[in-house]
Design an enzyme around this catalytic site. Structure first.
Site, PDB file in Angstrom:
ATOM      1  CG  PHE A 168      39.946  59.874  33.547  1.00  0.00           C
ATOM      2  CD1 PHE A 168      40.045  61.426  33.927  1.00  0.00           C
ATOM      3  CD2 PHE A 168      39.369  59.230  34.505  1.00  0.00           C
ATOM      4  CE1 PHE A 168      39.363  61.787  34.771  1.00  0.00           C
ATOM      5  CE2 PHE A 168      38.648  59.498  35.528  1.00  0.00           C
ATOM      6  CZ  PHE A 168      38.837  61.086  35.834  1.00  0.00           C
ATOM      7  CG  PHE A 199      42.204  55.571  34.467  1.00  0.00           C
ATOM      8  CD1 PHE A 199      41.435  55.471  35.196  1.00  0.00           C
ATOM      9  CD2 PHE A 199      43.351  56.486  34.233  1.00  0.00           C
ATOM     10  CE1 PHE A 199      41.557  56.619  36.226  1.00  0.00           C
ATOM     11  CE2 PHE A 199      43.086  57.443  35.183  1.00  0.00           C
ATOM     12  CZ  PHE A 199      42.087  57.736  36.005  1.00  0.00           C
ATOM     13  CD  GLU A 248      36.995  57.423  40.143  1.00  0.00           C
ATOM     14  OE1 GLU A 248      37.019  58.434  39.488  1.00  0.00           O
ATOM     15  OE2 GLU A 248      36.961  57.206  41.264  1.00  0.00           O
ATOM     16  CB  ILE A 249      34.278  51.511  38.438  1.00  0.00           C
ATOM     17  CG1 ILE A 249      34.472  50.682  36.854  1.00  0.00           C
ATOM     18  CG2 ILE A 249      33.001  50.625  38.822  1.00  0.00           C
ATOM     19  CD1 ILE A 249      34.603  49.331  36.661  1.00  0.00           C
ATOM     20  CB  VAL A 250      32.023  56.319  40.301  1.00  0.00           C
ATOM     21  CG1 VAL A 250      31.693  57.264  41.443  1.00  0.00           C
ATOM     22  CG2 VAL A 250      32.843  57.131  39.344  1.00  0.00           C
ATOM     23  CB  CYS A 288      29.339  48.603  40.791  1.00  0.00           C
ATOM     24  SG  CYS A 288      29.313  46.915  40.362  1.00  0.00           S
ATOM     25  CG  LEU A 302      42.445  52.755  38.079  1.00  0.00           C
ATOM     26  CD1 LEU A 302      43.422  54.119  38.174  1.00  0.00           C
ATOM     27  CD2 LEU A 302      43.431  51.401  38.601  1.00  0.00           C
ATOM     28  CB  ALA A 349      33.001  46.193  46.565  1.00  0.00           C
ATOM     29  CB  ILE A 372      40.984  58.279  40.226  1.00  0.00           C
ATOM     30  CG1 ILE A 372      40.331  57.082  40.866  1.00  0.00           C
ATOM     31  CG2 ILE A 372      42.344  58.141  40.890  1.00  0.00           C
ATOM     32  CD1 ILE A 372      40.476  55.706  40.806  1.00  0.00           C
ATOM     33  CE1 TYR A 392      34.226  57.766  47.088  1.00  0.00           C
ATOM     34  CE2 TYR A 392      35.793  56.940  45.477  1.00  0.00           C
ATOM     35  CZ  TYR A 392      34.538  57.440  45.590  1.00  0.00           C
ATOM     36  OH  TYR A 392      33.787  58.033  44.926  1.00  0.00           O
TER      37      TYR A 392
HETATM   38  N1  COA Z   1      31.683  39.650  47.917  1.00  0.00           N
HETATM   39  C1  COA Z   1      31.877  38.492  47.227  1.00  0.00           C
HETATM   40  N2  COA Z   1      31.480  37.967  46.234  1.00  0.00           N
HETATM   41  C2  COA Z   1      30.337  38.742  45.729  1.00  0.00           C
HETATM   42  C3  COA Z   1      29.779  39.763  46.317  1.00  0.00           C
HETATM   43  C4  COA Z   1      30.508  40.331  47.461  1.00  0.00           C
HETATM   44  N3  COA Z   1      29.966  41.315  47.981  1.00  0.00           N
HETATM   45  N4  COA Z   1      28.761  40.064  45.498  1.00  0.00           N
HETATM   46  C5  COA Z   1      28.549  39.238  44.556  1.00  0.00           C
HETATM   47  N5  COA Z   1      29.653  38.374  44.589  1.00  0.00           N
HETATM   48  C6  COA Z   1      29.999  37.267  43.977  1.00  0.00           C
HETATM   49  C7  COA Z   1      28.645  36.323  43.657  1.00  0.00           C
HETATM   50  O1  COA Z   1      28.269  35.209  44.415  1.00  0.00           O
HETATM   51  C8  COA Z   1      29.002  35.916  42.226  1.00  0.00           C
HETATM   52  O2  COA Z   1      29.998  34.705  42.417  1.00  0.00           O
HETATM   53  P1  COA Z   1      29.882  33.307  41.618  1.00  0.00           P
HETATM   54  O3  COA Z   1      30.083  33.519  40.387  1.00  0.00           O
HETATM   55  O4  COA Z   1      31.268  32.591  42.123  1.00  0.00           O
HETATM   56  O5  COA Z   1      28.540  32.631  42.117  1.00  0.00           O
HETATM   57  C9  COA Z   1      29.901  36.871  41.609  1.00  0.00           C
HETATM   58  O6  COA Z   1      30.034  37.638  42.642  1.00  0.00           O
HETATM   59  C10 COA Z   1      29.038  37.514  40.687  1.00  0.00           C
HETATM   60  O7  COA Z   1      27.771  37.458  41.077  1.00  0.00           O
HETATM   61  P2  COA Z   1      26.518  38.386  40.193  1.00  0.00           P
HETATM   62  O8  COA Z   1      25.151  37.591  40.399  1.00  0.00           O
HETATM   63  O9  COA Z   1      26.998  38.552  39.016  1.00  0.00           O
HETATM   64  O10 COA Z   1      26.388  39.670  40.696  1.00  0.00           O
HETATM   65  P3  COA Z   1      25.149  40.492  41.097  1.00  0.00           P
HETATM   66  O11 COA Z   1      24.334  40.390  40.282  1.00  0.00           O
HETATM   67  O12 COA Z   1      24.996  39.886  42.633  1.00  0.00           O
HETATM   68  O13 COA Z   1      25.863  41.690  41.720  1.00  0.00           O
HETATM   69  C11 COA Z   1      27.115  43.399  43.053  1.00  0.00           C
HETATM   70  C12 COA Z   1      27.115  42.129  42.425  1.00  0.00           C
HETATM   71  C13 COA Z   1      28.448  43.586  43.990  1.00  0.00           C
HETATM   72  C14 COA Z   1      26.948  44.518  42.013  1.00  0.00           C
HETATM   73  C15 COA Z   1      25.895  43.282  43.838  1.00  0.00           C
HETATM   74  O14 COA Z   1      25.988  42.286  45.221  1.00  0.00           O
HETATM   75  C16 COA Z   1      25.433  44.751  45.025  1.00  0.00           C
HETATM   76  O15 COA Z   1      24.892  45.504  44.429  1.00  0.00           O
HETATM   77  N6  COA Z   1      26.197  44.883  46.109  1.00  0.00           N
HETATM   78  C17 COA Z   1      25.808  46.023  46.941  1.00  0.00           C
HETATM   79  C18 COA Z   1      26.604  47.309  46.298  1.00  0.00           C
HETATM   80  C19 COA Z   1      28.086  47.016  46.307  1.00  0.00           C
HETATM   81  O16 COA Z   1      28.590  46.569  47.204  1.00  0.00           O
HETATM   82  N7  COA Z   1      28.763  47.461  45.087  1.00  0.00           N
HETATM   83  C20 COA Z   1      30.085  47.254  44.859  1.00  0.00           C
HETATM   84  C21 COA Z   1      30.674  48.387  45.206  1.00  0.00           C
HETATM   85  S1  COA Z   1      30.414  49.888  44.317  1.00  0.00           S
END
Ligand code: COA
Length: 366
Positions: A97, A102, A104-106, A108, A140, A147, A171, A174
């Site tokens: 937007f 900003f 919006e991250i929908v 990830c 945002l 997460a 936005i 949720y």
């Molecule tokens: N809670 C807390 N910490 C988390 C985490 C979680 N759910 N997922 C990852 N981390 C931490 C990792 O331990 C790491 O910490 P460090 O740098 O201190 O070791 C840091 O975040 C980044 O890790 P990274 O390896 O770069 O991330 P990833 O490739 O594992 O991807 C997600 C992270 C969240 C995208 C992945 O775990 C995922 O797809 N999760 C399921 C979907 C989800 O919940 N998405 C987010 C909401 S849309």
């Protein structure tokens, strides 16, 4: 952790190092894709979008699949896809937007067998650089309880600074999720940040070592106490300035002007006491170049009691602080130029200790 309020520990270079290495080798690719109603997207774009939809659907089981498909394929949304060996293994779906300032991250996500390898961090860093290039500096997102930890490590905070009027109605809200914000700093190259910080750490370590090597010198110790001196200013201890000591507010006799009733009478009196002190002989007149040819090469701001006396006569000391600074500089110059074992050095210590004690008496009695 790479947001503007990051801690250095999170950006130590370890977390995203593998991802950066694999990207350089061509194993990983980061591409921004979106559907379009204006022109038909390429087959490659459509395959990437479907790959993204599948990753999101697997990793976010609580989100309805139709909803994910709709947003990923919505032309108003874009996605940053992480492609490894031609397979989509992660991505971030977002909606910009620009007028509201900003994005919006929908969604990830990273495929479960590829998580905790730093891909999520590198992905977010790419998204940050992409947004800076497009002039958008705020993210945002609604994060669920699982997460929040990840987003915090990427520089997101629960405190939202963006004005509500900018995002309310734009936005999606949720239920049960927490709105988080990340402010980007346009001066930071996020994908390179950990490398930059590692280099800075190395440079700092070298500078600290250089500094330590240059001051690794044994000082002879203080002898002035044997000569009856009871107290000396901290700054007169040999080597203390070289070691990086700086006077604290307690060590300064600064805020005294207002309490000194007749400044000129006071500085005249103090100057007279200084010139008649038995340790004042090295300071009575400017240092003779014939006696110390290199003195003025080392000492950039010379001062002596005669010069101070002229300034007193011309009423140039508009504050006691300026007068004190000149006397301290005179003693400091002496200690900088002469070896601590010399009589000159001792005289500077004794005279300064006497002077500072007198200043305290004068200030205390007014
Ligand atoms: N809670 C807390 N910490 C988390 C985490 C979680 N759910 N997922 C990852 N981390 C931490 C990792 O331990 C790491 O910490 P460090 O740098 O201190 O070791 C840091 O975040 C980044 O890790 P990274 O390896 O770069 O991330 P990833 O490739 O594992 O991807 C997600 C992270 C969240 C995208 C992945 O775990 C995922 O797809 N999760 C399921 C979907 C989800 O919940 N998405 C987010 C909401 S849309």
């Amino acid at each position: 952790m790479v947001g503007p309020q990051m801690t250095l520990s999170g950006a130590s270079g370890a977390r995203d190092e593998q991802a950066r290495h694999e990207q350089r080798q061509g194993i990983l690719q980061f591409v921004v894709v979106s559907n379009s109603i204006v022109e038909r997207p390429s087959e490659e774009t459509l395959i990437t979008l479907i790959g993204l939809k599948n990753v999101f659907a697997h990793q976010l089981p609580r989100m309805p699949r139709e909803y994910i498909t709709r947003l990923v394929l919505c032309p108003k949304h874009r996605s940053l896809a992480l492609v490894k060996n031609k397979t989509v293994i992660g991505g971030i779906c977002f909606r910009m937007f620009p007028r509201q300032g900003f994005s919006e991250i929908v969604f990830c996500a990273v495929s479960s067998n590829e998580q905790v390898k730093g891909y999520g961090t590198h992905l977010m860093n790419h998204l940050k650089d992409y947004h800076i290039r497009h002039g958008v500096h705020t993210f945002l997102t609604y994060a669920d309880e699982f997460a929040i930890g990840y987003f915090k490590k990427q520089g997101f905070r629960k405190e939202v600074h963006l004005a509500k009027t900018n995002y309310l109605g734009f936005i999606k809200d949720y239920e049960g999720a927490t709105l988080m914000e990340c402010q980007l700093n346009s001066k930071i190259p996020y994908t390179e940040l950990s490398v930059v910080i590692r280099h800075q750490k190395e440079v700092l370590k070298k500078l600290i070592k250089q500094q330590q090597d240059s001051i690794r010198r044994v000082q002879p110790g203080l002898t002035c106490f044997k000569q009856g001196v009871r107290q000396i200013p901290i700054g007169t201890i040999p080597g203390i300035w070289e070691a990086g000591w700086k006077p604290s507010s307690n060590d300064r006799v600064m805020e005294v002007d207002s309490s000194v009733s007749d400044l000129n009478t006071v500085v005249k009196q103090l100057h007279s006491e200084l010139t008649s002190h038995s340790s004042a002989w090295p300071f009575q007149t400017p240092v003779d170049k014939a006696v110390a040819p290199d003195y003025y090469t080392f000492i950039k701001y010379p001062i002596d009691l005669q010069t101070i006396g002229s300034k007193v006569s011309m009423r140039q000391y508009t504050s006691l602080q300026l007068f004190i600074a000149d006397v301290q500089r005179m003693c400091f110059n002496c200690r900088s130029y002469n070896d601590p074992a010399t009589e000159y050095y001792q005289c500077a210590n004794v005279l300064e200790a006497f002077f500072m004690a007198r200043v305290r008496e004068v200030v205390g009695s007014t």
